[in-house]
Design a protein around this motif. Structure first.
Motif, PDB file in Angstrom:
ATOM      1  N   GLU A   1       0.835  -1.202   0.000  1.00  0.00           N
ATOM      2  CA  GLU A   1       0.000   0.000   0.000  1.00  0.00           C
ATOM      3  C   GLU A   1       0.869   1.250   0.000  1.00  0.00           C
ATOM      4  O   GLU A   1       1.717   1.440   0.869  1.00  0.00           O
ATOM      5  CB  GLU A   1      -0.920   0.022   1.227  1.00  0.00           C
ATOM      6  CG  GLU A   1      -1.851   1.229   1.229  1.00  0.00           C
ATOM      7  CD  GLU A   1      -2.762   1.272   2.440  1.00  0.00           C
ATOM      8  OE1 GLU A   1      -3.574   2.200   2.534  1.00  0.00           O
ATOM      9  OE2 GLU A   1      -2.647   0.377   3.306  1.00  0.00           O
ATOM     10  N   MET A   2       0.667   2.099  -1.017  1.00  0.00           N
ATOM     11  CA  MET A   2       1.397   3.362  -1.090  1.00  0.00           C
ATOM     12  C   MET A   2       0.828   4.341  -0.065  1.00  0.00           C
ATOM     13  O   MET A   2      -0.378   4.358   0.188  1.00  0.00           O
ATOM     14  CB  MET A   2       1.290   3.964  -2.490  1.00  0.00           C
ATOM     15  CG  MET A   2       2.010   3.167  -3.563  1.00  0.00           C
ATOM     16  SD  MET A   2       3.812   3.254  -3.403  1.00  0.00           S
ATOM     17  CE  MET A   2       4.127   4.916  -4.036  1.00  0.00           C
TER      18      MET A   2
ATOM     19  N   GLN B   1      -4.069   4.558  -5.764  1.00  0.00           N
ATOM     20  CA  GLN B   1      -2.832   3.852  -6.111  1.00  0.00           C
ATOM     21  C   GLN B   1      -2.861   3.234  -7.505  1.00  0.00           C
ATOM     22  O   GLN B   1      -1.936   3.407  -8.298  1.00  0.00           O
ATOM     23  CB  GLN B   1      -2.570   2.774  -5.060  1.00  0.00           C
ATOM     24  CG  GLN B   1      -1.331   1.921  -5.339  1.00  0.00           C
ATOM     25  CD  GLN B   1      -0.903   1.131  -4.120  1.00  0.00           C
ATOM     26  OE1 GLN B   1      -1.080   1.563  -2.987  1.00  0.00           O
ATOM     27  NE2 GLN B   1      -0.312  -0.036  -4.338  1.00  0.00           N
TER      28      GLN B   1
ATOM     29  N   GLN C   1      -1.747   8.845  -4.206  1.00  0.00           N
ATOM     30  CA  GLN C   1      -1.158   7.568  -3.788  1.00  0.00           C
ATOM     31  C   GLN C   1      -0.614   6.825  -5.003  1.00  0.00           C
ATOM     32  O   GLN C   1      -0.359   5.627  -4.929  1.00  0.00           O
ATOM     33  CB  GLN C   1      -2.225   6.690  -3.128  1.00  0.00           C
ATOM     34  CG  GLN C   1      -2.474   6.953  -1.656  1.00  0.00           C
ATOM     35  CD  GLN C   1      -3.540   6.026  -1.124  1.00  0.00           C
ATOM     36  OE1 GLN C   1      -4.721   6.176  -1.435  1.00  0.00           O
ATOM     37  NE2 GLN C   1      -3.152   5.042  -0.330  1.00  0.00           N
TER      38      GLN C   1
ATOM     39  N   ILE D   1       1.108   4.793  -7.765  1.00  0.00           N
ATOM     40  CA  ILE D   1       2.269   3.914  -7.828  1.00  0.00           C
ATOM     41  C   ILE D   1       2.642   3.778  -9.299  1.00  0.00           C
ATOM     42  O   ILE D   1       1.789   3.543 -10.159  1.00  0.00           O
ATOM     43  CB  ILE D   1       1.985   2.542  -7.182  1.00  0.00           C
ATOM     44  CG1 ILE D   1       3.270   1.695  -7.135  1.00  0.00           C
ATOM     45  CG2 ILE D   1       0.868   1.785  -7.901  1.00  0.00           C
ATOM     46  CD1 ILE D   1       3.144   0.440  -6.271  1.00  0.00           C
TER      47      ILE D   1
END
Length: 409
Positions: A249-250, A308, A346, A348
């Motif tokens: 999890e970012m 994310q 968030q 990624i």
């Protein structure tokens, strides 16, 4: 293969401890510069960076400033408790937070928690304005972090802001992999020369190589310079523990972008040179924020947050050019009378990601099996092995205080 199924073990390499730069070199701009351009690899000195950039290009910097986020308290028993500031809760706005007087609340990591079962921690410090008393009370747990309520006062008629409190009692949080205590020199060397906006708990380290002389040289080369703000969180050091990247999890990062910067992007055909991975995440997130405003012009600011995996889950039929997206974002800002966009991301960036804005990247050399290495691999289309093999075999220094690279896919 789905980006979520990427195995982090495929992004491992051997990094000997002696290659990790524990301290910066004496002159920032004399660090080594690896130049990766269209598959060719060479090296130079960082002060010559402008010679490798196209005249008239747009370069984007992250102007965040690292705060003294480690706060130490002692219990009556003598036990030391460390409180590490992560993100503001009340008030939530960073600028307001640091000007707050008397009390505020943060989301924090707590070290030696077993020694702090209950009660309020107190620390008393002598300052040139009088005796400062700072109290910390623990609130509810959120994930791995606690709400901490701070109160402080001086024994004189004077008041001080929370920014002054952490300057007095806080400690600069240098990266854990340096395996040493923070030293007085880090207060200068672990900040970029253009840092302005307080809020980060880690430096945007690609910017540590720049000096006023290099910035002047960029101007002489007709490089257009813009700044964004992304406050780097402690999650930047969070190791990937899951076998597949889907399980990682970012952390949420808070960004601020001025209207002028969006206009500059349009003037440069939505193409930019990013200084550091934090600038990358900010710039690339802008595209997805613009999409949201295009589909819903009435969307409110905190709904612009980029999730994310959002970039990988959009239907292929939903094709919007970068110019259309940025124009929509500008129109949305005009609708609400905003001169600065405040939001969060968030995002990624992993192999399989389609870069929308960033065309050249200046970055340091990152840890094995890290999300930052995944970002670099995505940028150079998987050719990261050759780059890192070259750096390891040519005496480049690694991580935050290490050398730099210019990547041109």
């Amino acid at each position: 293969m789905s980006p979520k199924k990427i195995r982090i073990s495929d992004y491992n390499y051997t990094l000997p401890d002696e290659r990790i730069a524990k301290y910066p070199i004496a002159r920032r701009d004399q660090s080594k510069l690896l130049v990766y351009s269209h598959g060719e690899i060479g090296e130079d000195v960082f002060c010559h960076l402008p010679d490798y950039l196209p005249k008239g290009a747009l370069m984007v910097f992250n102007n965040t400033r690292v705060i003294q986020a480690r706060m130490h308290f002692r219990k009556d028993t003598g036990a030391l408790v460390e409180i590490f500031l992560l993100e503001p809760i009340a008030p939530t706005d960073y600028e307001q937070m640091f000007q707050t007087r008397g009390h505020c609340s943060w989301l924090c990591l707590v070290g030696n928690l077993k020694k702090w079962k209950e009660g309020t921690l107190t620390r008393i410090l002598n300052t040139h304005d009088g005796t400062l008393t700072v109290k910390a009370t623990r609130g509810p747990l959120t994930g791995t972090s606690y709400r901490i309520d701070f109160e402080w006062s001086l024994d004189t008629d004077l008041q001080c802001s929370f920014s002054e409190v952490i300057d007095i009692m806080g400690e600069l949080p240098i990266p854990p992999y340096l395996n040493r205590e923070t030293e007085e020199t880090d207060k200068t060397t672990y900040q970029t020369v253009y840092s302005k906006i307080e809020g980060s708990v880690a430096a945007p380290t690609a910017g540590l190589h720049f000096t006023p002389e290099v910035l002047s040289s960029l101007d002489a080369h007709n490089i257009d310079r813009e700044e964004v703000t992304l406050h780097v969180g402690a999650g930047t050091f969070k190791p990937v523990k899951s076998e597949e990247i889907e399980g990682h999890e970012m952390h949420t990062e808070y960004i601020a972008v001025h209207r002028q910067t969006l206009e500059k992007l349009l003037a440069h055909d939505c193409q930019a040179i990013a200084v550091g991975t934090t600038s990358v995440r900010t710039l690339e997130s802008l595209y997805y924020m613009g999409l949201k405003t295009l589909h819903n012009p009435e969307i409110i600011e905190n709904q612009l947050h980029v999730q994310q995996w959002e970039p990988y889950e959009r239907p292929s039929s939903d094709f919007v050019t970068c110019e259309q997206s940025i124009r929509a974002l500008l129109a949305w800002m005009d609708r609400f009378g905003l001169t600065v966009l405040h939001s969060s991301t968030q995002i990624i960036i992993v192999p399989g990601y389609d870069y929308k804005i960033v065309r050249m990247l200046i970055t340091n050399f990152h840890q094995p099996q890290s999300t930052l290495l995944l970002l670099v691999s995505a940028f150079v289309h998987g050719d990261w092995h050759r780059i890192y093999d070259y750096a390891l075999s040519h005496d480049f220094r690694f991580l935050s205080y290490g050398d730099s690279s210019l990547l041109v896919p």
